[in-house]
Design an enzyme around this catalytic site. Structure first.
Site, short mmCIF file in Angstrom:
data_model
loop_
_atom_site.label_atom_id
_atom_site.label_comp_id
_atom_site.label_asym_id
_atom_site.label_seq_id
_atom_site.Cartn_x
_atom_site.Cartn_y
_atom_site.Cartn_z
N CYS A 134 37.25 47.93 38.13
CA CYS A 134 37.44 46.76 37.26
C CYS A 134 36.73 46.90 35.91
O CYS A 134 37.13 47.72 35.10
CB CYS A 134 37.01 45.51 38.02
SG CYS A 134 37.82 44.03 37.41
N HIS A 188 39.32 45.50 43.92
CA HIS A 188 37.99 45.23 44.47
C HIS A 188 38.13 44.29 45.64
O HIS A 188 39.21 44.14 46.18
CB HIS A 188 37.04 44.70 43.40
CG HIS A 188 37.62 43.57 42.60
ND1 HIS A 188 37.79 42.33 43.11
CD2 HIS A 188 38.06 43.53 41.32
CE1 HIS A 188 38.30 41.55 42.17
NE2 HIS A 188 38.49 42.24 41.09
N1 GLN Z 1 36.83 42.30 31.03
C1 GLN Z 1 37.36 42.16 32.30
C2 GLN Z 1 38.64 41.40 32.41
O1 GLN Z 1 39.60 42.01 32.13
C3 GLN Z 1 36.44 42.28 33.34
C4 GLN Z 1 36.95 42.14 34.70
C5 GLN Z 1 36.62 40.81 35.25
O2 GLN Z 1 35.72 40.14 34.82
N2 GLN Z 1 37.34 40.42 36.19
O3 GLN Z 1 38.75 40.24 32.73
#
Ligand code: GLN
Length: 250
Positions: A93, A194
């Site tokens: 992620c 995840h």
């Molecule tokens: N920057 C991220 C997003 O795309 C990080 C992943 C997350 O916080 N789920 O949202």
């Protein structure tokens, strides 16, 4: 047999049960008599070249990503050299995004990436949330499935030279559009999955352990002794069925 895991920034990138992935690696190693040394790598901490057989980096939100991005970008050369020398990586992620070239958030602020994976990520308006099922073929002719949960605003665009980790059966994947998920560069894997990923996809944990052992020995990845995995198979089945029933779509 021995492997050394380096876990990057666990104090920042940890929102998606990332410890669960480490626990699975530790346990599956121990059950087979493989000695596993676990080390955390924090901001500014120097690491010895060649020491780690497997790097792990987990998920975090934009705020935590901004804390670690400059430090991680500064490790780009070292990480690329490690992967070229055969070290394995699992990036999940937020960590996956930061191992690419850059991540641009909703406000247009750009975080530098480590430049390991040939990809970049740009945040979109709607979050892509839901159960995911992928089909992967890490070894040609051996198709396997991965199940997990995704939750990201970032759309990850693979460069033309990039190899995806898998094909999306159900869910959004890298960008909700391409039909691909994650990225693979040799023994380095990046993914949005995840929840955590490895407890419900134990074959991937074993694949990573075998690659890590191969890095240490300089030989081919060993065939690992099979484990019972009845509960793990059930976890995979339940996750895969859930994805098929209500996988992510807008
Ligand atoms: N920057 C991220 C997003 O795309 C990080 C992943 C997350 O916080 N789920 O949202």
């Amino acid at each position: 047999m021995r492997v050394v895991i380096g876990h990057l920034y666990p104090e920042y990138l940890n929102i998606y049960a990332d410890r669960g992935n480490i626990a699975v690696l530790e346990r599956r190693a121990r059950w087979r008599g493989i000695e596993l040394e676990y080390e955390t790598i924090g901001l500014g901490q120097s690491i010895d070249a060649g020491k780690h057989d497997l790097f792990y980096i987990g998920g975090g939100q934009d705020r935590e990503q901004a804390f670690v991005a400059p430090d991680l970008a500064g490790r780009g050369g070292q990480l690329r050299a490690a992967v070229e020398a055969g070290a394995a990586v699992l990036a999940v992620c937020g960590g996956y995004q930061l191992l690419g070239r850059f991540y641009r958030d909703r406000a247009g602020v750009e975080l530098p990436g480590a430049g390991l994976f040939p990809l970049h990520t740009v945040a979109g308006e709607r979050r892509m949330i839901g159960d995911v099922l992928l089909e992967c073929e890490l070894e040609p002719g051996v198709p396997r499935t991965l199940a997990g949960f995704e939750n990201h605003a970032g759309r990850t665009i693979l460069g033309p030279e990039a190899e995806p980790l898998g094909r999306v059966v159900v869910g959004f994947g890298n960008d909700g559009d391409s039909g691909f998920e994650g990225c693979r560069l040799g023994r380095a894997l990046g993914t949005y999955l995840h929840g955590p990923l490895l407890p419900r996809s134990p074959w991937l944990a074993d694949w990573l352990l075998a690659q890590a052992l191969a890095h240490r020995s300089g030989e081919e990845p060993p065939e690992l002794e099979p484990l019972e995995d009845e509960l793990e198979a059930q976890a995979h089945r339940v996750s895969a069925e859930r994805a098929r029933r209500r996988g992510g779509r807008f």
